[in-house]
Design a protein around this motif. Structure first.
Motif, PDB file in Angstrom:
ATOM      1  N   LYS A 121      43.887   0.583  -2.804  1.00 18.16           N
ATOM      2  CA  LYS A 121      43.078   0.232  -1.644  1.00 18.16           C
ATOM      3  C   LYS A 121      41.609   0.416  -1.987  1.00 18.16           C
ATOM      4  O   LYS A 121      41.246   1.345  -2.710  1.00 18.16           O
ATOM      5  CB  LYS A 121      43.452   1.109  -0.441  1.00 18.16           C
ATOM      6  N   ARG A 122      40.815  -0.460  -1.449  1.00 20.42           N
ATOM      7  CA  ARG A 122      39.375  -0.380  -1.661  1.00 20.42           C
ATOM      8  C   ARG A 122      38.707   0.015  -0.361  1.00 20.42           C
ATOM      9  O   ARG A 122      38.995  -0.558   0.692  1.00 20.42           O
ATOM     10  CB  ARG A 122      38.823  -1.727  -2.136  1.00 20.42           C
ATOM     11  N   LYS A 123      37.831   0.977  -0.453  1.00 15.59           N
ATOM     12  CA  LYS A 123      37.132   1.432   0.740  1.00 15.59           C
ATOM     13  C   LYS A 123      36.133   0.385   1.203  1.00 15.59           C
ATOM     14  O   LYS A 123      35.749  -0.529   0.447  1.00 15.59           O
ATOM     15  CB  LYS A 123      36.424   2.751   0.460  1.00 15.59           C
ATOM     16  N   LYS A 124      35.701   0.526   2.410  1.00 16.29           N
ATOM     17  CA  LYS A 124      34.749  -0.420   2.978  1.00 16.29           C
ATOM     18  C   LYS A 124      33.424  -0.340   2.215  1.00 16.29           C
ATOM     19  O   LYS A 124      32.917   0.734   1.940  1.00 16.29           O
ATOM     20  CB  LYS A 124      34.520  -0.103   4.455  1.00 16.29           C
ATOM     21  N   GLY A 125      32.872  -1.491   1.900  1.00 14.20           N
ATOM     22  CA  GLY A 125      31.629  -1.536   1.134  1.00 14.20           C
ATOM     23  C   GLY A 125      31.823  -1.358  -0.356  1.00 14.20           C
ATOM     24  O   GLY A 125      30.860  -1.053  -1.075  1.00 14.20           O
ATOM     25  N   TRP A 126      33.053  -1.561  -0.849  1.00 13.61           N
ATOM     26  CA  TRP A 126      33.338  -1.383  -2.269  1.00 13.61           C
ATOM     27  C   TRP A 126      32.556  -2.383  -3.103  1.00 13.61           C
ATOM     28  O   TRP A 126      32.390  -3.540  -2.736  1.00 13.61           O
ATOM     29  CB  TRP A 126      34.834  -1.564  -2.519  1.00 13.61           C
ATOM     30  N   LEU A 127      32.045  -1.907  -4.235  1.00 19.91           N
ATOM     31  CA  LEU A 127      31.350  -2.760  -5.189  1.00 19.91           C
ATOM     32  C   LEU A 127      31.981  -2.584  -6.564  1.00 19.91           C
ATOM     33  O   LEU A 127      32.497  -1.505  -6.883  1.00 19.91           O
ATOM     34  CB  LEU A 127      29.861  -2.402  -5.263  1.00 19.91           C
ATOM     35  N   PRO A 128      31.952  -3.595  -7.404  1.00 17.96           N
ATOM     36  CA  PRO A 128      32.463  -3.440  -8.770  1.00 17.96           C
ATOM     37  C   PRO A 128      31.717  -2.334  -9.513  1.00 17.96           C
ATOM     38  O   PRO A 128      30.541  -2.058  -9.220  1.00 17.96           O
ATOM     39  CB  PRO A 128      32.201  -4.811  -9.400  1.00 17.96           C
ATOM     40  N   PRO A 129      32.374  -1.670 -10.469  1.00 15.69           N
ATOM     41  CA  PRO A 129      31.706  -0.572 -11.190  1.00 15.69           C
ATOM     42  C   PRO A 129      30.396  -0.969 -11.838  1.00 15.69           C
ATOM     43  O   PRO A 129      29.456  -0.163 -11.900  1.00 15.69           O
ATOM     44  CB  PRO A 129      32.755  -0.170 -12.237  1.00 15.69           C
TER      45      PRO A 129
END
Length: 440
Positions: A121-129
């Motif tokens: 799961k990706r949190k809200k506002g996730w950005l690529p590393p």
């Protein structure tokens, strides 16, 4: 060069001073060196009710390099300047390499592990590393400079190309977006997209003109997708010809231009993906934030007659830019994100088979890779970053130095530094797993 940061014995930031003043304080024993990069001294006393001159920290975020400038709005002096190089492409290449190794391992069935795509799961506002690292680099240096200087406000170049910016918000219809800055926005976009070269002959460092791919005389429009850059001879020669007829004998050039018209701006996309996230995180510092566009930055820089560099672009961000920017003698600190090492204990060859196993200790004899040291050998003196080996012979550039000759100047903080043309650190992409460095 840039001014020297000063803090008192309670670690409260004071007004930066000229390097000569800092040298005098150190010689008289009234201060000590607190940090080398950026150079900061700490007074051996508490300053009661200091007269603080508030500074503005200005940021020009970029995909590869971010410009940083500390400006005194009252007199226009550039107190400190830096250019921060990111390592987003290094992170992406490392992740791609890791993914390839894992897939190859699964295909060989030497160590099978079921993919976990369904339970991630990706949190809200996730950005690529690779994009997250850019934000972390900028926020790290904003926090550091806030500890060393009396910063009262921030300025950020929020958008690179703001074609909706208006000089008068009540203008509508045909006069929409036809303010003073409109031309600067379009030209800046084209210069970045076409890499400041003539689309037809490839010349650089010559005056370029805005060229309509489909001529206006034949019904062409002023849309951005119909504009390119051309030098004056090519623009005159093309005239009102269609591009297919003009480049009939150059099919490769025609194919490249038509592909470039539809090609997205990768670097601009990276900046646009992180601009709002950076703004939201800058708000956590509790300082007033001013936003501007790339067109406004270029307008400020052009009207003040400044050369184009990342740190001078940062000094020209926003409407608060002073009428006169005093930058004489300022030498920017070049900062390159080098990372804090990696957890990969086994190096593999190009086929994915193990070839080297690393030690599980990051320190040896009190040093770790990335420390800036001064080595005074019987023959010569060096200063720079080291790469440790788990034997009494550390690597600095192409030289092996015994730790008994070393004195630590600054502990590893994940960044490499260079100033006045002298390299104090290995190039971008240096990691704790590598055994090389760069000599001063």
């Amino acid at each position: 060069m840039s001014n020297v940061f000063v803090i008192d014995s309670y670690y409260k930031p004071l007004n930066p001073v000229h390097p000569a003043r800092a040298r005098l304080l150190l010689t008289q024993g009234q201060a000590a060196v607190y940090r080398h990069y950026p150079f900061t001294i700490i007074l051996k006393r508490v300053v009661e009710q200091p007269e603080i001159q508030p500074l503005r920290l200005k940021l020009d975020p970029g995909s590869n390099t971010t410009g940083i400038a500390l400006v005194n709005d009252a007199n226009g002096n550039v107190v400190f300047a830096a250019e921060l190089s990111h390592r987003g492409h290094v992170i992406k290449d490392s992740l791609d390499s890791r993914r390839a190794v894992r897939r190859g391992r699964r295909q060989r069935k030497t160590r099978y592990r079921k993919p976990r795509f369904q339970n991630r799961k990706r949190k809200k506002g996730w950005l690529p590393p690779s994009l997250e690292s850019r934000l972390d680099n900028i926020l790290t240096w904003v926090a550091r400079l806030c500890r060393y200087a009396p910063i009262a406000a921030l300025s950020q170049e929020l958008v690179k190309f703001d074609l909706q910016l208006l000089e008068h918000p009540d203008i509508t219809g045909v006069e929409y977006q036809q303010g003073t800055l409109q031309g600067y926005e379009v030209r800046e976009y084209l210069l970045d997209k076409w890499e400041r070269t003539c689309a037809y002959c490839g010349k650089k460092n010559v005056p370029l003109q805005v060229e309509h791919i489909h001529p206006r005389a034949n019904g062409g429009t002023n849309r951005i997708s119909n504009l390119t850059l051309a030098c004056e001879p090519c623009n005159i020669t093309k005239g009102t010809q269609e591009i297919e007829a003009f480049l009939k004998k150059k099919p490769d050039v025609l194919k490249r231009i038509l592909a470039q018209v539809k090609k997205p701006l990768k670097d601009a996309s990276a900046v646009n993906s992180t601009r709002w996230a950076l703004l939201e995180r800058l708000k956590t510092f509790g300082l007033p934030i001013e936003c501007g566009s790339g067109g406004l930055t270029k307008y400020n820089r052009t009207t003040r007659g400044l050369p184009k560099t990342h740190w001078l672009d940062a000094a020209c961000v926003g409407k608060s830019t002073p009428d006169v920017i005093v930058h004489k003698g300022v030498v920017p600190l070049l900062i390159a994100a080098a990372g804090h090492g990696n957890r990969q204990m086994c190096s593999t060859d190009k086929y994915g088979f193990p070839k080297q196993h690393k030690q599980r200790k990051k320190t040896f004899l009190g040093y770790q890779t990335g420390d800036i040291v001064k080595a005074m050998t019987p023959k010569e003196t060096f200063e720079g970053r080291i790469a440790i080996r788990h034997r009494p012979s550390f690597r600095m550039g192409k030289v092996d130095i015994h730790p008994k000759y070393m004195r630590c100047v600054q502990r590893s903080d994940g960044y490499a530094y260079q100033q006045k043309g002298v390299c104090h650190a290995p190039p971008l992409g240096f990691s704790h797993g590598e055994e090389h460095g760069t000599i001063l």
